[in-house]
Structures are given as C-alpha cells and as structure tokens.
Design a protein around this motif. Structure first.
Motif, mmCIF file in Angstrom:
data_model
loop_
_atom_site.group_PDB
_atom_site.id
_atom_site.type_symbol
_atom_site.label_atom_id
_atom_site.label_comp_id
_atom_site.label_asym_id
_atom_site.label_seq_id
_atom_site.Cartn_x
_atom_site.Cartn_y
_atom_site.Cartn_z
ATOM 1 N N ILE A 6 0.832 -1.200 0.000
ATOM 2 C CA ILE A 6 0.000 0.000 0.000
ATOM 3 C C ILE A 6 0.867 1.250 0.000
ATOM 4 N N ASP A 7 2.058 1.165 0.610
ATOM 5 C CA ASP A 7 2.980 2.308 0.576
ATOM 6 C C ASP A 7 3.464 2.568 -0.858
ATOM 7 N N ASP A 8 3.724 1.483 -1.616
ATOM 8 C CA ASP A 8 4.111 1.633 -3.025
ATOM 9 C C ASP A 8 3.025 2.382 -3.799
ATOM 10 N N VAL A 9 1.794 1.968 -3.571
ATOM 11 C CA VAL A 9 0.666 2.567 -4.288
ATOM 12 C C VAL A 9 0.480 4.023 -3.862
ATOM 13 N N ALA A 10 0.661 4.288 -2.576
ATOM 14 C CA ALA A 10 0.530 5.665 -2.089
ATOM 15 C C ALA A 10 1.585 6.559 -2.732
ATOM 16 N N ALA A 11 2.798 6.051 -2.844
ATOM 17 C CA ALA A 11 3.871 6.837 -3.459
ATOM 18 C C ALA A 11 3.594 7.084 -4.935
ATOM 19 N N ALA A 12 3.050 6.081 -5.622
ATOM 20 C CA ALA A 12 2.784 6.209 -7.056
ATOM 21 C C ALA A 12 1.649 7.169 -7.344
ATOM 22 N N THR A 13 0.668 7.224 -6.452
ATOM 23 C CA THR A 13 -0.536 8.013 -6.712
ATOM 24 C C THR A 13 -0.565 9.345 -5.977
ATOM 25 N N GLY A 14 0.346 9.532 -5.029
ATOM 26 C CA GLY A 14 0.275 10.726 -4.196
ATOM 27 C C GLY A 14 -0.852 10.653 -3.198
ATOM 28 N N GLY A 15 -1.321 9.443 -2.905
ATOM 29 C CA GLY A 15 -2.440 9.255 -1.988
ATOM 30 C C GLY A 15 -2.003 9.234 -0.543
ATOM 31 N N ARG A 16 -2.993 9.188 0.362
ATOM 32 C CA ARG A 16 -2.734 9.193 1.804
ATOM 33 C C ARG A 16 -3.392 7.979 2.434
ATOM 34 N N VAL A 17 -2.622 7.230 3.224
ATOM 35 C CA VAL A 17 -3.148 6.049 3.901
ATOM 36 C C VAL A 17 -3.998 6.499 5.087
ATOM 37 N N LEU A 18 -5.288 6.155 5.053
ATOM 38 C CA LEU A 18 -6.212 6.538 6.118
ATOM 39 C C LEU A 18 -6.312 5.477 7.201
ATOM 40 N N LEU A 19 -6.169 4.217 6.799
ATOM 41 C CA LEU A 19 -6.300 3.098 7.731
ATOM 42 C C LEU A 19 -5.324 2.011 7.351
ATOM 43 N N GLY A 20 -4.921 1.224 8.343
ATOM 44 C CA GLY A 20 -4.215 0.003 8.072
ATOM 45 C C GLY A 20 -2.733 0.149 7.864
ATOM 46 N N PRO A 21 -2.049 -0.982 7.801
ATOM 47 C CA PRO A 21 -0.593 -0.985 7.663
ATOM 48 C C PRO A 21 -0.146 -0.648 6.247
ATOM 49 N N GLY A 22 0.848 0.241 6.146
ATOM 50 C CA GLY A 22 1.355 0.627 4.842
ATOM 51 C C GLY A 22 2.118 -0.476 4.150
ATOM 52 N N ASP A 23 2.616 -1.456 4.931
ATOM 53 C CA ASP A 23 3.377 -2.530 4.307
ATOM 54 C C ASP A 23 2.494 -3.710 3.918
ATOM 55 N N ARG A 24 1.185 -3.505 3.969
ATOM 56 C CA ARG A 24 0.239 -4.555 3.577
ATOM 57 C C ARG A 24 0.456 -4.902 2.114
ATOM 58 N N ALA A 25 0.646 -6.200 1.813
ATOM 59 C CA ALA A 25 0.907 -6.634 0.433
ATOM 60 C C ALA A 25 -0.384 -6.700 -0.362
ATOM 61 N N ILE A 26 -0.296 -6.306 -1.622
ATOM 62 C CA ILE A 26 -1.431 -6.339 -2.545
ATOM 63 C C ILE A 26 -1.085 -7.264 -3.710
ATOM 64 N N HIS A 27 -2.001 -8.141 -4.034
ATOM 65 C CA HIS A 27 -1.825 -9.042 -5.176
ATOM 66 C C HIS A 27 -3.008 -8.844 -6.121
ATOM 67 N N GLY A 28 -2.845 -7.921 -7.061
ATOM 68 C CA GLY A 28 -3.907 -7.647 -8.031
ATOM 69 C C GLY A 28 -4.750 -6.455 -7.632
ATOM 70 N N LEU A 29 -5.344 -5.810 -8.650
ATOM 71 C CA LEU A 29 -6.235 -4.673 -8.423
ATOM 72 C C LEU A 29 -7.386 -4.749 -9.406
ATOM 73 N N VAL A 30 -8.608 -4.521 -8.898
ATOM 74 C CA VAL A 30 -9.805 -4.558 -9.745
ATOM 75 C C VAL A 30 -10.665 -3.343 -9.444
#
Length: 471
Positions: A6-30
């Motif tokens: 989620i930290d990777d995605v936040a850095a790529a999008t300029g987004g802000r993590v509102l909840l949860g761990p930033g190191d949470r792994a993501i496998h796929g996006l829909v």
C-alpha cells in the motif's frame, strides 16, 4: 498481476493512507467488487449510475487487502470498523481514474516484456485477437480483453500482466487528440501498429489528416530500438512513417510490402485463404474469420509476430486457429437453418463496405439480407456516407435491406436510387420494428448480416433472430 504494498501505491498516486498498515501486500487490483480475490485491492471508481464506493463492504468481505477511495471515512463508522477488524488498508486519492493510470504505470515499470500497441480506424480488435493467437504459439502472451482500449481498460490490461509475461498486447482507442499519447505513457509500447486511417471520429477531429495525427501519437511513442508496422496500401502510411524514430515496416498486398498476401480466395463461407509471403519464403494460410478485409488484419498480425521471432509456419498455424471477440464477424447458424453474421459492435464507412462485400461473396441457399443501422460520428460526411453505402448494397446482389435508425434511412434511399426495388428495402425506427419486419421476411437458408455503430445496440436484433428461430 500487480504485486506491491500500500505504501508503493501511495507513493505512485500521491495518496494518503487513512487506515491500516502501509506494508500490507497487494496481489492484483480490480474496479469491480465482484472480481475481488483474497489479497487484492479494490479501486472505487465514481460513476453516474454505479459508484464503487457503494461496494466497499463487499470488497472487504471478498478478502481485499486494500481499498483505494476518493472520499473521507468521517461518515462511515461501520466501514471503518469492518476494515479495521479485517486489517484492510484504506488509501485516499484525489482522482480515482488518475490513480488507476498511476498504479498501472508503476506496474509497467516492473515488467520485463515487449509491449505491442495497436490502433487504427478499423480492425483494431480483430487484429489484436489475431496477434494474440499467433504470438501465443511461441510466447507467454497477455492481451486486451474484448475492446478494453480506453483510459480504464488499458491500465487494467497492463495490471493483468504477470512477471512471466513475455509479450503484452494492448489495443488503444481514442476520441480526440492526446488520448493515445496518454495511453502510451502508461503502457510504454516497444512495438506499434496502425491498421489504417479512415473516417471514424471525423465528426470530432474534422479531417482524416487530424485522425492520422492522433493515431500517429502511437508511432511517435515507439523507441528507436523498437519497430513500427503500417498498412502499405493505406494512403496515410507515408505520413505516419515520417513520425517514427523506429524502423518502419509495411504489410499489405502491394509488391513492396513484406509480409504480403498473394492468391487471395474466398470459400463458400467467405473465409479467406492466401499465400503468406515473407523474405522469399511462403506459407498457406486459411482464416477462420470471414471477409476479404480480414486478410489485412492477418497480415498485420503476421508482421508483428515475424518481427518478434515467431516462425512463418507457426504464424500460419496461429492465424488458422484464431478466434475473434464477440460481435465482430461472428457467424453461426440458428436452429432453423438461418445463417447470422453478427458484426454489431461498431461501424464506419470502410468497415460497412467490407461487411457488405463479405455478405455478397457468401454462398447461401436462400437470400442475402443486410440489417444495417446508423453510423455515428461522421459529421459532414454523414448523409453522403450512408447514401453511398446504399448504392453499394444495391450493386452487391443483396436481396433485402433493412435499415434501423434515422441516419440509416439514407442507406435505403441510396439503394433505391441505385436500382433496388422498393419491396427490397425497409426502413425501421427501432430494433423492435426491425424484428417485426424480419419475422415476416426471413426463411431457412437465408443469411442475415447485422451491423451498425455501437450506439445502436443491434445485438438485440441478433438475439431476436435466434429466439424467433427456435419458437
């Protein structure tokens, strides 16, 4: 598929993590909550009819590790509780569509594969299907599903590619200048193909020169160590070739083209066969999709595949085994012996002309019937294009013409002006009216072509023909 935190995605999008761990792994996006798989991310796209934010709870229940949203959580205590309990990360971005592109761009930067970009006024999707079939004989290939060729579909295609993907094939559509350039920024194509420059979107862009320049955005995007392929028989290809920093190859029927097709023949079902010539070698090809115009699409696929190292023999095998997306020259016989050619996905003057040619060459026991609807986005060419199509229908040996829509009525006018008897042409204002006419006309052994621009949704005519044939 996408593998990131989620930290990777936040850095790529300029987004802000509102909840949860930033190191949470993501496998796929829909973007469809029904497609969420355990460990994946769900991006909530806002929409006029369906807003993804209404399906966040469903995505959590389906096992999503992360939600990408554009709203705050201040008024969603139940969602916060559910996400917290499941350990789901929530990332807020300003623009969901931009975020989708940014995430796809991130994923593309991690892929080590060749990327083939395809555009053109007609034939994009069929050519993409043929390219995928041919490349699949040799490489692990991922390609655009159906016609997902826009600012939503292309990023999703990129995100579907895995680390083992060897070739990624992406179709690129456009409705104005700058759009293909933006898609190229995401996909970073290494190889480019422009099928042709026609009159699709001329209402929006004004002239074929402007359409060529918009398609040329793909040509400009190909790096010098890549390759560009153009239709050698299209009158705008020299204009496009001048835009390329990469080597340019030309395919077609002309003697200077390579690859090229020789000895083209159509069988009783209008399926083309030809000799595929390339660098002094040749291979026999028999296509499973009807219409002489599909020879060009097959040559385009051959050009890309041969450039990437597929053998001439495997190219021929792949072309023979290829299937194409729904509603593109999809031919079948109903329970009562009625042949239906469903080409209802889209239409332009050139693709309409090709479809009429295909129907006129088809060997049938009964009559040839054309059900043709409006062609959209033709601007000042609208009246003339429909009228001239009608003249072609009258000259083609087609027995019956049924038009659907206000603009398509000019097709009937053109057919009558060219000599089609009044009883041979019917003008309908709706699909239901057309089905009533066809119910009285069609007989076993007849062949019915159904084609129009997408806005007409003439697949309903196909569905009606199938249902009526089994009553």
């Amino acid at each position: 598929m996408l593998r990131a935190t989620i930290d990777d995605v936040a850095a790529a999008t300029g987004g802000r993590v509102l909840l949860g761990p930033g190191d949470r792994a993501i496998h796929g996006l829909v973007i469809d909550s029904r497609e969420v798989r355990a460990g994946g991310a769900f991006l909530a796209l806002p929409g006029e009819t369906t807003d993804g934010h209404g399906h966040l709870a469903s995505a959590i229940d389906a096992g999503a590790h992360a939600l990408v949203i554009t709203r705050t959580l201040e008024d969603s205590p139940e969602l916060v509780e559910r996400a917290t309990r499941r350990g789901v990360a929530v990332l807020r971005v300003e623009d969901a569509l931009r975020a989708l592109a940014d995430i796809a761009t991130l994923h593309r930067s991690r892929l080590d594969c060749r990327v083939v970009g395809i555009t053109g006024s007609t034939g994009k999707t069929t050519t993409k299907d043929l390219i995928s079939a041919v490349l699949g004989t040799t490489f692990r290939t991922v390609s655009t599903s159906g016609n997902r060729n826009n600012e939503i579909g292309l990023p999703l295609t990129v995100l579907s590619a895995g680390s083992d993907t060897e070739v990624l094939v992406v179709e690129m559509g456009m409705r104005g200048t700058g759009q293909i350039a933006r898609l190229c920024e995401i996909a970073r194509p290494t190889h480019g193909l422009v099928t042709n420059v026609g009159t699709s979107h001329i209402e929006l862009l004004g002239a074929r020169e402007a359409i060529a320049d918009a398609k040329g955005e793909l040509v400009r995007a190909i790096p010098a160590d890549g390759a560009v392929f153009l239709n050698g028989d299209d009158d705008f290809s020299s204009r496009l070739a001048a835009l390329s920093a990469a080597p340019v190859g030309f395919y077609g029927l002309g003697s200077e083209c390579s690859p090229r097709a020789e000895d083209v023949v159509l069988d009783d079902m209008s399926l083309p066969a030809f000799m595929l010539e390339w660098r002094g070698a040749s291979a026999a090809v028999k296509l499973g999709v009807p219409g002489r115009h599909n020879v060009y699409n097959a040559l385009a696929a051959s050009a890309i595949a041969l450039e990437l190292g597929v053998s001439l023999e495997d190219v021929a095998v792949g072309l023979g085994a290829a299937w194409v997306s729904e509603m593109r020259m999809e031919s079948f016989v109903t329970a009562t012996g009625l042949t239906v050619i469903n080409d209802a996905y889209n239409a332009s003057p050139s693709s309409m002309a090709a479809a009429v040619d295909m129907l006129s060459a088809l060997k049938v026991a009964g009559r040839r019937i054309a059900v043709l609807g409006d062609m959209a986005e033709l601007g000042s060419l609208e009246e003339l294009a429909h009228f001239k199509l009608g003249e072609q229908v009258a000259d083609s040996g087609i027995a019956l013409l049924v038009t659907v829509g206000e603009r398509a009525a000019r097709i009937r006018d053109g057919a009558r002006a060219a000599g089609m008897p009044a009883e041979g042409g019917y003008s309908c204002g709706s699909v239901d009216e057309a089905l009533e006419v066809l119910d009285d006309l069609v007989q076993p052994g007849d062949a019915v072509l159904v084609k129009a621009s997408r806005v007409m949704r003439l697949e309903a005519v196909v569905e009606g023909l199938v249902k009526s044939s089994v009553r």
